[in-house]
Design a protein around this motif. Structure first.
Motif, mmCIF file in Angstrom:
data_model
loop_
_atom_site.group_PDB
_atom_site.id
_atom_site.type_symbol
_atom_site.label_atom_id
_atom_site.label_comp_id
_atom_site.label_asym_id
_atom_site.label_seq_id
_atom_site.Cartn_x
_atom_site.Cartn_y
_atom_site.Cartn_z
ATOM 1 N N LEU A 1 0.809 -1.217 0.000
ATOM 2 C CA LEU A 1 0.000 0.000 0.000
ATOM 3 C C LEU A 1 0.847 1.274 0.000
ATOM 4 C CD1 LEU A 1 -2.725 -1.143 2.557
ATOM 5 C CD2 LEU A 1 -3.050 -0.806 0.103
ATOM 6 N N SER A 2 2.170 1.130 -0.126
ATOM 7 C CA SER A 2 3.036 2.302 -0.073
ATOM 8 C C SER A 2 3.436 2.768 -1.467
ATOM 9 C CB SER A 2 4.316 1.989 0.705
ATOM 10 O OG SER A 2 4.015 1.550 1.986
ATOM 11 N N THR A 3 3.836 4.007 -1.550
ATOM 12 C CA THR A 3 4.367 4.503 -2.829
ATOM 13 C C THR A 3 5.815 4.042 -2.969
ATOM 14 O OG1 THR A 3 5.111 6.506 -1.754
ATOM 15 C CG2 THR A 3 2.942 6.576 -2.784
ATOM 16 N N PRO A 4 6.285 3.939 -4.204
ATOM 17 C CA PRO A 4 7.677 3.521 -4.425
ATOM 18 C C PRO A 4 8.668 4.431 -3.703
ATOM 19 C CG PRO A 4 6.474 3.494 -6.488
ATOM 20 C CD PRO A 4 5.551 4.082 -5.462
ATOM 21 N N PRO B 1 3.083 3.274 7.401
ATOM 22 C CA PRO B 1 3.046 4.050 6.168
ATOM 23 C C PRO B 1 2.018 5.178 6.261
ATOM 24 C CG PRO B 1 1.995 1.917 5.859
ATOM 25 C CD PRO B 1 2.558 1.921 7.235
ATOM 26 N N THR B 2 2.415 6.352 5.787
ATOM 27 C CA THR B 2 1.513 7.499 5.862
ATOM 28 C C THR B 2 0.883 7.824 4.510
ATOM 29 O OG1 THR B 2 3.527 8.783 5.707
ATOM 30 C CG2 THR B 2 2.478 8.671 7.870
ATOM 31 N N ASP B 3 1.628 7.519 3.465
ATOM 32 C CA ASP B 3 1.125 7.862 2.125
ATOM 33 C C ASP B 3 0.515 6.637 1.446
ATOM 34 O OD1 ASP B 3 3.530 6.649 2.225
ATOM 35 O OD2 ASP B 3 4.448 7.785 0.605
ATOM 36 N N LEU B 4 -0.634 6.201 1.965
ATOM 37 C CA LEU B 4 -1.264 4.995 1.433
ATOM 38 C C LEU B 4 -1.763 5.212 0.010
ATOM 39 C CD1 LEU B 4 -3.270 3.772 4.532
ATOM 40 C CD2 LEU B 4 -1.084 2.956 3.656
ATOM 41 N N THR B 5 -1.598 4.156 -0.800
ATOM 42 C CA THR B 5 -2.045 4.260 -2.188
ATOM 43 C C THR B 5 -2.459 2.893 -2.722
ATOM 44 O OG1 THR B 5 -1.340 4.683 -4.436
ATOM 45 C CG2 THR B 5 0.369 4.043 -2.899
#
Lengths: 312, 309
Positions: free
Chosen positions: A71-74, A86-90
């Protein structure tokens, strides 16, 4: 683990000393032993929870990390030290999968190959398992042992010669090669599972059918098979999962056109210099979904299926 | 997915002919399709593997040349003992560690904790997911540059520099064993839990009333009841690990510097990277002899249990 063991054992010794005291004649009243049991229960509760929490960390934190990475960004993945929450879920890693045609192809291949493997294994194993379960004849035991032992022969070695055989028949890079090679480990499993299931069907039923004039084929197809159907479906699901999960045969016997998902993921994502971890973790989750769903249906057969051919 | 439909309920006209066969012949006829498949894809390849070991043969080319024991002596004079040692380290480690963890968890869940059924299901996850996924996940955890293990250990102040867990001979085998342990302790747990659940609760209570402490109850009440399951589980896991391939291959490929090379990876690499099928099957033959001993022990045990009635 290391933290639980000493703790538990010290508690256990404590209990042991206590029981020594309890064994003196004056103390063996019902009340003290009841209190002692209550204490025992409390102690074992604490020990049990400690074990569950420690093993839980080992068993489940990696699963959390799988989810978190998927769920994280690269960008955030290639940060060190990693962010544990993780804070920047995607969801972009998952949408990227859906747009990857090559992966879709692997997925379709997996579906086709695992399904045919399951059907073939169950059909063949039904007859064999029935024969093992309901008839007594010379050589039966040896055949059963052969089936059992075949599960334990080294796959890597079998693969080497299977490759040569398939190569001489021009079967490399075909679904046939994959199905046949998967069958080497799914069929023994199914035979043993189904033998166990036929064992639970009473012989009296077969005798009754025979008295009513049903032939042996008819008895098997119209009376026994419907009764064994849930077990056959379970065996088929196990075979499907084993075929779905296979890596070693699929990576060797098929190329990009016919390869299944597990080796497909390796060739897609494991780069020599850089691996696309978030996408790989997302893809890993997707591969796991059918398996997890299958096992939810298989809960009841779980122990039986896992031990098929080993213990009852 | 439930494609495993039962065979069609056909009643062919030649149904009557079934009645003419003796029961034994009918039973053998039932095994025929299975036996044919077995012969073609397991027995023939394995036997041919045993012969190929005596030839010099390239995997990609037809034709071969008889070389006697040369392929065998190549291994026995060379890496055989190293490979055997490493296979045994992996096998023993990946059998004992998950056994201890699985047993501890089974004992804990068997005390009837709240939600133990749910937890049992949750703990199964590592065992259920495909082996390649397990390998990917731990490869990522062990990653030298960005891996979470290094991150956590550094934060905790246990290490100062990143460790290349899979990239150096000293830690690679340990990493591989940990990975395999993670994937197989749930199976141990389920099996042992099933064994534990056959121990009547009353036995424990009675022993407790008689003043037996936990240790004594474990050795006198619990252990005798699960000993059978435990020995089977250990033996099966040992046999499986002795020929395990996936995890090692994906994580290290047998490296670094051959430090995680086992029979499985060595046979595979020799055949598919070196294309030397003679040497590969020679090593495979030696490997199979060792496995055969284990399998015979296993068959003896199941025989004694009367499973193969």
């Amino acid at each position: 683990m290391t933290t639980t063991t000493p703790m538990t054992s010290s508690q256990l010794t404590g209990t042991d000393q206590l029981s020594g005291a309890a064994r003196t004649p004056s103390a063996t009243t019902g009340q003290t032993s009841r209190r002692r049991i209550r204490k025992d229960v409390l102690r074992s509760r604490i020990a049990a929870w400690t074990a569950v929490v420690v093993i839980g960390c080992f068993g489940l934190l990696p699963v959390y990390w799988l989810l978190a990475t998927a769920l994280s960004t690269p960008e955030s993945t290639f940060q060190f030290p990693p962010k544990l929450i993780p804070t920047d879920l995607t969801l972009s890693n998952f949408t990227a999968l859906a747009e990857n045609d090559q992966l879709i192809k692997y997925l379709v291949n997996s579906m086709i190959v695992a399904t045919i493997t399951a059907v073939l294994s169950v059909v063949v194993a039904t007859y064999m398992g029935y024969s093992f379960s309901k008839f007594r004849y010379r050589g039966r035991r040896s055949l059963m042992h052969m089936v059992l032992a075949s599960q334990m022969f080294p796959q890597a070695l079998l693969l080497v010669t299977l490759y040569a055989v398939f190569s001489s028949f021009g079967l490399l890079n075909t679904y046939t090669a994959l199905v046949l090679s998967f069958t080497t480990f799914t069929m023994p499993l199914c035979v043993w599972m189904l033998k166990g299931i036929f064992d639970t069907i009473p012989d009296a039923l077969l005798e009754a059918a025979s008295i009513d004039g049903a032939s042996r084929w008819r008895t098997l197809h119209s009376i026994v098979a419907p009764l064994a159907a849930p077990g056959m479906i379970a065996a088929g699901l196990f075979a499907f999962v084993r075929g779905w999960n296979d890596f070693i045969f699929a990576v060797t016997l098929a190329d990009k056109e016919k390869q299944t998902l597990p080796p497909g993921l390796v060739s897609t994502y494991i780069g020599e210099f850089q691996t696309a971890w978030p996408e790989l973790m997302a893809a890993s989750l997707v591969v796991s979904v059918p398996v997890v769903v299958a096992f939810m249906f298989l809960q009841r057969y779980l122990v039986g299926g896992m031990t098929a051919g080993s213990v009852k | 997915m439930s494609t495993a439909a039962p065979p069609r309920k056909v009643a062919p006209p030649r149904e009557r002919t079934g009645g003419r066969l003796s029961n034994g012949a009918f039973a053998l006829l039932l095994t025929a399709p299975g036996l044919a498949l077995f012969a073609a894809i397991i027995i023939y390849p394995l036997i041919s593997a045993l012969f190929t070991g005596f030839f010099k043969q390239d995997l990609r080319l037809p034709g071969r040349e008889f070389v006697g024991l040369e392929n065998f002596t190549y291994w026995l004079d060379g890496d055989f003992l190293t490979i055997l040692k490493q296979t045994l380290i992996f096998t023993v480690g990946a059998t004992i560690v998950p056994f201890v963890i699985g047993f501890a968890l089974a004992l804990a869940l068997n005390t009837g904790l709240k939600g133990s059924g749910f937890m049992r299901g949750l703990f199964l996850f590592p065992w259920v997911i495909p082996g390649v996924v397990v390998s990917f996940l731990w490869m990522w955890i062990f990653n030298a540059n960005y891996g979470v293990l290094n991150g956590v250990l550094m934060k905790a102040g246990l290490i100062e520099d990143s460790v290349s867990w899979l990239g150096q001979p000293g830690t690679a085998m340990l990493a591989v064993i940990i990975t395999k342990t993670w994937a197989s302790f749930p199976w141990m747990m389920v099996m042992l839990l099933a064994g534990l659940q056959t121990v009547p609760k009353e036995l424990h209570e009675a022993a407790s009333m008689d003043g037996a402490g936990s240790i004594r109850r474990f050795f006198n009440v619990t252990w005798p009841q699960v000993r059978g399951v435990a020995s089977i589980v250990l033996l099966l896991e040992f046999i499986w690990n002795f020929q395990h391939f996936d995890t090692i291959y994906v994580l290290t490929g047998g490296g670094p510097a051959g430090s995680t090379e086992t029979f499985a990876t060595a046979v595979y690499q020799t055949a598919f990277k070196g294309f030397d099928i003679g040497r590969a099957t020679a090593l495979g033959g030696l490997w199979m002899l060792l496995l055969l001993v284990l399998v015979v022990v296993y068959l003896r045990i199941t025989e004694r249990k009367g499973d193969a009635r």
